[in-house]
Write a protein that holds these residues in place. Structure first.
Motif, PDB file in Angstrom:
ATOM      1  N   PHE A 101       0.824  -1.205   0.000  1.00  0.00           N
ATOM      2  CA  PHE A 101       0.000   0.000   0.000  1.00  0.00           C
ATOM      3  C   PHE A 101       0.860   1.258   0.000  1.00  0.00           C
ATOM      4  O   PHE A 101       0.645   2.181  -0.796  1.00  0.00           O
ATOM      5  N   MET A 102       1.850   1.335   0.895  1.00  0.00           N
ATOM      6  CA  MET A 102       2.670   2.538   0.988  1.00  0.00           C
ATOM      7  C   MET A 102       3.540   2.719  -0.260  1.00  0.00           C
ATOM      8  O   MET A 102       3.785   3.849  -0.693  1.00  0.00           O
ATOM      9  N   ALA A 103       4.004   1.607  -0.844  1.00  0.00           N
ATOM     10  CA  ALA A 103       4.764   1.717  -2.090  1.00  0.00           C
ATOM     11  C   ALA A 103       3.889   2.269  -3.202  1.00  0.00           C
ATOM     12  O   ALA A 103       4.328   3.084  -4.032  1.00  0.00           O
ATOM     13  N   PHE A 104       2.617   1.860  -3.203  1.00  0.00           N
ATOM     14  CA  PHE A 104       1.677   2.350  -4.209  1.00  0.00           C
ATOM     15  C   PHE A 104       1.392   3.843  -4.013  1.00  0.00           C
ATOM     16  O   PHE A 104       1.315   4.614  -4.979  1.00  0.00           O
ATOM     17  N   VAL A 105       1.245   4.257  -2.733  1.00  0.00           N
ATOM     18  CA  VAL A 105       1.033   5.678  -2.433  1.00  0.00           C
ATOM     19  C   VAL A 105       2.209   6.503  -2.945  1.00  0.00           C
ATOM     20  O   VAL A 105       2.040   7.569  -3.555  1.00  0.00           O
ATOM     21  N   LYS A 106       3.411   6.009  -2.702  1.00  0.00           N
ATOM     22  CA  LYS A 106       4.612   6.719  -3.168  1.00  0.00           C
ATOM     23  C   LYS A 106       4.601   6.858  -4.690  1.00  0.00           C
ATOM     24  O   LYS A 106       4.912   7.926  -5.236  1.00  0.00           O
ATOM     25  N   ASP A 107       4.220   5.782  -5.388  1.00  0.00           N
ATOM     26  CA  ASP A 107       4.160   5.830  -6.838  1.00  0.00           C
ATOM     27  C   ASP A 107       3.140   6.862  -7.315  1.00  0.00           C
ATOM     28  O   ASP A 107       3.409   7.651  -8.240  1.00  0.00           O
ATOM     29  N   LEU A 108       1.962   6.879  -6.680  1.00  0.00           N
ATOM     30  CA  LEU A 108       0.916   7.805  -7.105  1.00  0.00           C
ATOM     31  C   LEU A 108       1.352   9.262  -6.929  1.00  0.00           C
ATOM     32  O   LEU A 108       1.060  10.123  -7.770  1.00  0.00           O
ATOM     33  N   LEU A 109       2.019   9.520  -5.827  1.00  0.00           N
ATOM     34  CA  LEU A 109       2.495  10.886  -5.601  1.00  0.00           C
ATOM     35  C   LEU A 109       3.521  11.277  -6.654  1.00  0.00           C
ATOM     36  O   LEU A 109       3.525  12.420  -7.135  1.00  0.00           O
ATOM     37  N   GLU A 110       4.401  10.350  -6.997  1.00  0.00           N
ATOM     38  CA  GLU A 110       5.394  10.643  -8.039  1.00  0.00           C
ATOM     39  C   GLU A 110       4.732  10.846  -9.391  1.00  0.00           C
ATOM     40  O   GLU A 110       5.190  11.655 -10.207  1.00  0.00           O
ATOM     41  N   TRP A 111       3.637  10.091  -9.631  1.00  0.00           N
ATOM     42  CA  TRP A 111       2.927  10.223 -10.914  1.00  0.00           C
ATOM     43  C   TRP A 111       1.966  11.418 -10.916  1.00  0.00           C
ATOM     44  O   TRP A 111       1.325  11.683 -11.927  1.00  0.00           O
ATOM     45  N   GLN A 112       1.824  12.065  -9.714  1.00  0.00           N
ATOM     46  CA  GLN A 112       0.900  13.179  -9.534  1.00  0.00           C
ATOM     47  C   GLN A 112      -0.547  12.723  -9.793  1.00  0.00           C
ATOM     48  O   GLN A 112      -1.321  13.386 -10.498  1.00  0.00           O
ATOM     49  N   LYS A 113      -0.866  11.586  -9.215  1.00  0.00           N
ATOM     50  CA  LYS A 113      -2.222  11.047  -9.283  1.00  0.00           C
ATOM     51  C   LYS A 113      -2.869  11.135  -7.901  1.00  0.00           C
ATOM     52  O   LYS A 113      -2.180  11.243  -6.879  1.00  0.00           O
TER      53      LYS A 113
END
Length: 565
Positions: A101-113
């Protein structure tokens, strides 16, 4: 993230909805409930546009989002530009693994989603405090997943140890029946009559020497569904429509796998998660747990079948242009070596002509033969065909049915192996903290071994079962290789010499072995004189050659039975 109050740079916010369900069956409406919440959310946010709804059914919350069949492709670089935010009904729909979950959150923030959680309007991972709260909820979901897994493991362990069906693929030849255990309904497996009978038939045919390829072809010709397709004809949960057959064909490997599984003898097995090995569930006394009161095969019958299969696999295979029907059956009358097929090509006026004959193997090996025999292939094979079909052609063919009797040798060896394994585990320190359990298990195994050693051995018997077709139809429908296997299975023996009483004419004999007994079951009337004439047929033998032939037969004749000559 707070509820949406504005458009995304002057255009609607593109939303990707992610629905997920761990266990899916036709009676479940969880995905539908998630879709209802999605409609409510979209109605409350009219300036959003729905790009796509992914439905990952029967996907555990422990699976990483990128690995999910439906959602995963939308997270790849090629499709990420097609949406601005992801929507879920509850946070645990994203997953029950806190690290994922936290890895996914990090990805979304980097993707600006963005992420929108329907049941938690205050959900916001753009701030440190919001991420802390989201992570705390993710760890709760992870802890719940651990509890769910443990409950599932405990439940499956209880069902295994009590011989109850834990669900999943049904083992070949068994069907579930409900069984009340206290206030709960579980399932016990019983024989499915048609396929249990079929498995016993296949076992007997393998024991009789029939090759798996021939059995598979016969089952396909008879239109018998494979077990997988049979299961697909059965109604689904709660009486839903069957899935429908796929037309899967029988194959030698399919048949072999059935016997390699201990389910054919009713044993419960499981995968040891630590070692990855398949193990049999055992009681404290070392006996295997049974999931049925009436297994289709006994341990001894299964062991016999597996030995036959392994025996055939162990035989070296080599490429050859064609299969000689009598290879391994016909012997050189002079030296007793096998005769191999030999092809000779002559150039004639009309073109090339090829002649085939069986020839003593001494011509191609280091072993010597004073007078290597050879005999024309067509001559000896037609001689055998006329002999068999003349007596049996119109008779109804029979199949050998072996009754195992009582012999606990295989079971005894299995218990001795278990005792050796338990003692080895003790040496490795498995029972250092539980000596009582080790001593109890060892004591029970020793007692069982002594019990089996004291049991009598009752010889097996052989009977014959009609197949409903004539011997001629069976024989003429077989390939050369299948006829060869049939003759070998019935211990047929053929010998040949270059010449006999009449010079320059081939001499041969045919000993029909077990086919004499089979012919009685087909209705051929026999007496001692007829047996002598039919089962031991000679052509152009001298007295010396006949005496040699009889000596060969005596060496292979079953003990305790009287020779017909």
């Amino acid at each position: 993230m707070k509820p949406i109050t504005s458009t995304n740079g002057g255009r609607p916010l593109r939303v990707l909805a992610a629905c997920r369900l761990s266990l899916d069956d036709d009676s479940s409406s969880s995905i539908e409930r998630q879709r209802e919440k999605l409609r409510e959310w979209m109605y409350a946010n009219p300036h959003c546009t729905l790009v796509h709804v992914t439905e990952d059914r029967s996907v555990s919350g422990a699976v990483d989002l990128k690995d999910r069949p439906e959602l995963g492709p939308w997270l790849a670089e090629g499709k990420r530009d097609g949406w601005d935010a992801i929507w879920v009904s509850t946070q645990d729909r994203l997953g029950r693994d806190d690290l994922h979950f936290m890895a996914f959150v990090k990805d979304l923030l980097e993707w600006q989603k963005g992420i929108y959680v329907h049941d938690d309007p205050s959900f916001d991972v753009t701030t440190e405090t919001g991420r802390l709260i989201a992570y705390a909820k993710a760890t709760q979901a992870a802890a719940e997943l651990t509890r769910i897994r443990q409950r599932a493991l405990d439940s499956r362990d209880y069902l295994r140890r009590n011989g109850l069906w834990a669900g999943g693929n049904l083992p070949f030849g068994y069907k579930p029946v409900p069984l009340a255990v206290g206030d709960k309904v579980h399932y016990k497996l019983v024989q499915e009559p048609d396929y249990a009978k079929l498995l016993r038939e296949i076992a007997q045919r393998v024991e009789g020497g029939e090759v798996l390829a021939r059995i598979a072809r016969d089952l396909n010709e008879r239109g018998i569904l494979t077990w997988q397709d049979h299961l697909r004809t059965l109604p689904g949960p709660d009486g839903h429509e069957p899935k429908g057959v796929r037309g899967v064909k029988w194959h030698p490997s399919t048949i072999s796998r059935v016997f390699k599984k201990v389910s054919c003898i009713g044993w419960v097995q499981y995968e040891d998660k630590e070692t990855g090995k398949i193990r049999v569930v055992e009681l404290d006394n070392g006996e295997p747990v049974m999931f049925t009161d009436e297994p289709i095969l006994t341990s001894a019958e299964r062991a016999t079948v597996l030995a036959k299969i392994e025996e055939r696999v162990a035989k070296p295979q080599r490429a050859r242009r064609s299969v000689a029907r009598l290879s391994g059956i016909i012997k050189c009358g002079t030296c007793g070596q096998r005769m191999n097929i030999n092809r000779i090509t002559h150039k004639l006026k009309g073109g090339l002509a090829t002649y085939e004959r069986y020839r003593c193997a001494s011509t191609t090996t280091a072993q010597q033969c004073s007078m290597p025999a050879y005999i024309e292939k067509d001559f000896i094979e037609e001689y055998l065909d006329e002999l068999l079909l003349g007596q049996l052609g119109g008779k109804e063919e029979v199949r050998v049915v072996k009754n195992a009797g009582e012999d606990h040798t295989v079971e005894l060896e299995q218990y001795r192996a278990r005792l050796a394994r338990v003692e080895k585990e003790d040496e490795q320190g498995w029972y250092d903290d539980d000596r009582e359990s080790y001593l109890k298990k060892r004591r029970n195994l020793v007692a069982r071994i002594k019990e089996l050693e004291a049991k009598p051995v009752i010889p097996a018997t052989v009977t014959y079962e009609p197949t409903g077709r004539t011997f001629r139809k069976k024989w003429e429908g077989m390939t050369d290789e299948e006829q060869r296997e049939y003759l070998l299975a019935h211990n047929v023996l053929i010998g040949a010499w270059r010449s006999g009483v009449l010079p320059k004419q081939r001499a041969a004999f045919v000993w029909l072995g077990d086919l004499v007994e089979a012919s009685r079951a087909m209705g051929v009337e026999h007496d001692r004189m007829r047996d002598a004439v039919w089962s031991f047929t000679r052509s152009n033998l001298t007295e010396e050659q006949e005496a040699a032939a009889k000596r060969w037969i005596e060496r292979v004749f079953p003990e305790g039975k009287e020779l017909p000559f």
